[in-house]
Design a protein around this motif. Structure first.
Motif, mmCIF file in Angstrom:
data_model
loop_
_atom_site.group_PDB
_atom_site.id
_atom_site.type_symbol
_atom_site.label_atom_id
_atom_site.label_comp_id
_atom_site.label_asym_id
_atom_site.label_seq_id
_atom_site.Cartn_x
_atom_site.Cartn_y
_atom_site.Cartn_z
ATOM 1 N N SER A 151 -0.862 5.004 -1.615
ATOM 2 C CA SER A 151 -1.140 3.569 -1.636
ATOM 3 C C SER A 151 -2.149 3.185 -0.565
ATOM 4 C CB SER A 151 0.164 2.784 -1.450
ATOM 5 O OG SER A 151 -0.083 1.406 -1.408
ATOM 6 N N GLY A 152 -1.973 3.741 0.654
ATOM 7 C CA GLY A 152 -2.869 3.409 1.756
ATOM 8 C C GLY A 152 -4.307 3.841 1.507
ATOM 9 N N LEU A 153 -4.480 4.916 0.737
ATOM 10 C CA LEU A 153 -5.820 5.403 0.411
ATOM 11 C C LEU A 153 -6.373 4.769 -0.863
ATOM 12 C CD1 LEU A 153 -5.406 9.239 1.121
ATOM 13 C CD2 LEU A 153 -6.568 7.550 2.557
ATOM 14 N N GLU A 154 -5.582 3.900 -1.500
ATOM 15 C CA GLU A 154 -5.972 3.297 -2.789
ATOM 16 C C GLU A 154 -6.376 4.409 -3.757
ATOM 17 O OE1 GLU A 154 -9.067 0.613 -1.679
ATOM 18 O OE2 GLU A 154 -7.761 -0.602 -0.420
ATOM 19 N N TYR A 155 -5.523 5.395 -3.840
ATOM 20 C CA TYR A 155 -5.836 6.684 -4.449
ATOM 21 C C TYR A 155 -5.546 6.683 -5.944
ATOM 22 C CZ TYR A 155 -6.240 11.817 -4.102
ATOM 23 O OH TYR A 155 -6.643 13.124 -4.209
ATOM 24 N N VAL A 156 -6.396 7.354 -6.698
ATOM 25 C CA VAL A 156 -6.144 7.633 -8.107
ATOM 26 C C VAL A 156 -6.358 9.124 -8.320
ATOM 27 C CG1 VAL A 156 -6.847 7.245 -10.501
ATOM 28 C CG2 VAL A 156 -6.796 5.334 -8.889
ATOM 29 N N GLY A 157 -5.318 9.822 -8.749
ATOM 30 C CA GLY A 157 -5.409 11.260 -8.953
ATOM 31 C C GLY A 157 -4.264 11.974 -8.259
#
Length: 355
Positions: free
Chosen positions: A241-247
């Motif tokens: 969530s903190g990295l706004e991550y997708v994958g």
């Protein structure tokens, strides 16, 4: 949501890109590899390959404009390259993950600011800093370059505070981080995915054994780790969530004697400790990553079997014929040429019933 037939661009031509491309093809996607290598493991199994240096931003733009989404298979893709690609196609994961994970001090700071524990550490920018950090943290400790180290490279063990200066110089007098040794009982990792809409799914923990800084064996699900799963998922979810991550992302963890988990490293990509999922799960980490970046629903990460994954490093690969003859062995070779010492040439998965 990308439809089958869409084109997926992958920055990097190594074995992780190869396995991503193979699973993407099974889902009906065409992969285009961007790599400076003339004969890369990923390029040989992809629909197309753009061969150019990462610094050739015109080539990067041309590559990205030809695909529907761009991803990367290793964390040291230059940030400028990823940014250039992201101007022409969605970049998943985004640049933030590279900016955080390419620098160990930035990574440790990010993790600690999220309320997650790590081993005590200090930034080091000079030989004097190295000695002061060793005196403050205690020894033994490990000095690492802030950037570009992997598989045990870019590291020096400091056993006496007075040795910290020479260790710093041995690493090239580049910016470093000194980390106190963690009083851990074992090392585990969680491989988790986050979708475009923020859903998170995690595979069971793997227990990992390293030799010389290189992963040798992963066992999954990690024996006796049921009580750690909830905290590991909380840590992975906070990082995603903190990295706004997708994958797909991996978090390597130390298990302390009291059961606490400390983050060792974040890998913003599919990961060696998740290779067991290729044969022990209906959806592998590679398919899960493709699903996430394509906007598809995440697959069920539950395993149907337990697994032991052994890396084939250097000359280990010369046993391919015997391994191929061994009942129950799932053999994965990366198509690399020279079997150099320390080079990952493939891996094997051995399955067993879930206990």
């Amino acid at each position: 949501m990308l439809k089958p037939g869409a084109r997926i661009g992958i920055l990097g031509g190594g074995q992780l890109g190869r396995m991503l491309a193979l699973d993407a093809a099974r889902l009906g996607f065409d992969c285009v590899i961007f790599t400076p290598e003339d004969d890369s493991p990923a390029g040989r199994v992809a629909a197309a390959c753009e061969i150019a240096p990462y610094e050739d931003l015109e080539a990067v733009a041309r590559f990205a404009a030809s695909v529907d989404v761009v991803t990367y298979e290793f964390e040291n893709v230059p940030v400028e390259t990823a940014q250039a690609a992201g101007r022409h196609a969605p970049l998943r994961p985004g640049v933030k993950a590279l900016e955080v994970c390419q620098d160990r001090v930035t990574e440790k700071s990010f993790v600690n600011e999220a309320g997650i524990e790590t081993t005590p550490w200090q930034a080091v920018s000079s030989a004097k800093d190295a000695i002061a950090a060793a005196q403050a943290l205690g020894v033994p400790a490990i000095l690492k370059t802030r950037r570009l180290g992997y598989d045990g490279k870019g590291q020096q063990v400091v056993r006496r505070a007075g040795d910290a200066a020479s260790a710093f110089e041995a690493l090239g007098s580049v910016p470093c981080i000194l980390e106190a040794f963690a009083p851990f009982t074992r090392e585990v990792s969680v491989v988790a995915a986050r979708s475009v809409d923020g859903a998170v799914a995690a595979f069971p923990l793997a227990e990992n054994h390293h030799e010389g800084g290189i992963l040798r064996v992963s066992t999954a699900p990690a024996p006796g780790a049921d009580g750690l799963a909830g905290e590991a998922l909380r840590i992975a979810s906070a990082i995603l969530s903190g990295l706004e991550y997708v994958g797909v992302l991996a978090v390597e963890l130390f298990v302390l004697e009291d059961g606490r988990l400390w983050v060792n490293e974040i890998a913003p990509r599919v990961h060696n400790t998740g290779h067991w999922t290729m044969d022990a799960c209906t959806v592998s980490q590679f398919e899960q990553h493709i699903r996430a970046i394509a906007g598809w629903p995440l697959g069920d990460p539950a395993p149907h079997s337990a697994a032991r994954m052994d890396n084939l490093i250097g000359a280990d690969v010369e046993r391919w014929q015997a391994l191929a003859s061994e009942p129950g062995v799932c053999l994965h070779l990366y198509g690399k040429g020279e079997a150099r010492e320390g080079r990952k040439m493939g891996h094997v998965n051995r399955l067993s019933p879930l206990s």
